[in-house]
Design an enzyme around this catalytic site. Structure first.
Site, PDB file in Angstrom:
ATOM      1  CE  LYS A 263      36.008  52.520  35.233  1.00 36.24           C
ATOM      2  NZ  LYS A 263      35.383  52.942  36.489  1.00 36.24           N
TER       3      LYS A 263
ATOM      4  N   GLY B  26      44.110  50.541  45.245  1.00 31.12           N
ATOM      5  CA  GLY B  26      45.098  49.558  45.668  1.00 31.12           C
ATOM      6  C   GLY B  26      45.192  48.436  44.663  1.00 31.12           C
ATOM      7  CB  ALA B  27      47.733  45.815  44.179  1.00 33.88           C
TER       8      ALA B  27
ATOM      9  CD  GLN C  50      41.643  38.625  47.878  1.00 35.20           C
ATOM     10  OE1 GLN C  50      40.796  39.447  48.179  1.00 35.20           O
ATOM     11  NE2 GLN C  50      41.784  37.488  48.512  1.00 35.20           N
TER      12      GLN C  50
ATOM     13  CG  HIS D 229      37.580  41.715  55.326  1.00 32.51           C
ATOM     14  ND1 HIS D 229      36.407  41.032  55.154  1.00 32.51           N
ATOM     15  CD2 HIS D 229      37.943  42.143  54.087  1.00 32.51           C
ATOM     16  CE1 HIS D 229      36.064  41.044  53.878  1.00 32.51           C
ATOM     17  NE2 HIS D 229      36.995  41.709  53.210  1.00 32.51           N
TER      18      HIS D 229
ATOM     19  CB  THR E 238      33.863  40.743  46.006  1.00 32.21           C
ATOM     20  OG1 THR E 238      34.826  41.447  46.786  1.00 32.21           O
ATOM     21  CG2 THR E 238      34.216  39.264  46.007  1.00 32.21           C
TER      22      THR E 238
END
Length: 318
Positions: free
Chosen positions: A43, A83-84, A86, A179, A232
């Site tokens: 990628k 990161g994993a 959401q 946040h 997002t």
């Protein structure tokens, strides 16, 4: 002639947020050298080739390449979006344990390279993972920054601008705190084209019923976008671009990034979104916005939400 040091940025994480940020940085030519690191090496190779093909049409950096953690050794800025992800219905704080483990590994390898620049963190929950990054790296608080509520503030300005029919740039407004779900709007300091919002509402009482709706639209925007398209990334990528420019171009901008409190706002030992002066040295000064009684209570609640989470994070280091 004295050589001028080139700006070098390393991006760790080439997912939707990372690749959107890479495109924005390359298009505006913010870095002289831009390196992408990710375990999905194919990628990365594809994105690097794709970005290089756009160089003739943008203000591109001179070098765009795939790399490894060793490339962080002489980087000015390392941006972590890895990161994993959401998932729909999952809060940012649900991500804590799995992303803390990921970050301990990533940050450890970056520091092993000899890195001595500035960290900019954008993976969620961002306030907690910025705290983790400081803890693992041992760097001064000024050089570990989270994206904080910069996107929430942008969303807030957008909503207010749309309501009052003016450009978001003419709105002076901030979202501070976590946040996430405990964030708050600083209504008492909000102004529209230089006029205090409360004064506007006195002469336009019909607008009052829209105020809470505007905040809810701001706070819950991520959930709405995730429900619609899965994630997002464009908005936060533009926010990261804005922070990166403030750092690399020494712009001395006050941004609502996630900064480490040491007594400011009556709190300490927590990363949280607050107005902060950002320049080449990092997050150099926190500005204590004047809050009313209700806002102070809401901010302290947001601090407690984050501290409860960081307590569980601290246990992962024992």
């Amino acid at each position: 002639m004295k050589n001028i040091k080139a700006n070098k940025v390393v991006l760790v994480g080439d997912g939707a947020v990372g690749s959107s940020y890479a495109f924005a940085m390359v298009a505006q030519g913010v870095a002289d050298e831009f390196v992408i690191v990710d375990i999905a090496v194919d990628k990365v190779k594809g994105d690097v080739l794709d970005l290089n093909h756009g160089m003739p049409y943008g203000e591109s950096p001179s070098i765009i390449k795939a790399g490894s953690y060793e490339d962080c050794s002489d980087a000015d800025l390392v941006v972590i979006t890895a990161g994993a992800p959401q998932k729909p219905g999952e809060t940012r704080l649900d991500l804590v344990e799995k992303n803390t483990k990921i970050f301990k590994s990533i940050v450890g390898q970056i520091m092993d390279s000899g890195f001595d620049g500035i960290f900019l963190i954008a993976a969620n929950p961002v306030d907690v993972l910025t705290y983790v990054t400081k803890k693992v790296s041992g760097l001064p608080k000024e050089r570990v920054i989270g994206s904080g509520t910069i996107l929430d503030t942008a969303r807030f300005k957008y909503e207010l601008g749309a309501e009052f029919g003016i450009a978001p740039e003419s709105v002076n407004a901030s979202i501070i705190g976590e946040h996430g779900d405990s964030e708050l709007a600083v209504w008492s300091q909000t102004s529209i084209a230089g006029q205090n919002l409360y004064d506007i509402l006195k002469s336009n009482p019909e607008k009052e019923k829209r105020i809470e709706e505007i905040f809810l639209n701001t706070r819950d925007a991520a959930y709405d976008i995730i429900q619609a398209k899965g994630a997002t990334y464009y908005g936060i990528a533009m926010g990261l671009l804005h922070i990166s420019k403030a750092i690399l171009r020494n712009q001395n901008l006050v941004l609502t990034v996630s900064s480490y409190l040491e007594g400011e706002y009556g709190n300490e030992d927590v990363y949280i979104g607050v107005p902060t002066l950002v320049n080449r040295a990092g997050a150099v000064k926190i500005y204590e916005t004047s809050l009313n009684e209700k806002e102070t209570k809401e901010f302290n609640h947001s601090v407690e939400v984050l501290k409860d989470i960081t307590k569980s994070v601290d246990k992962l280091f024992q």
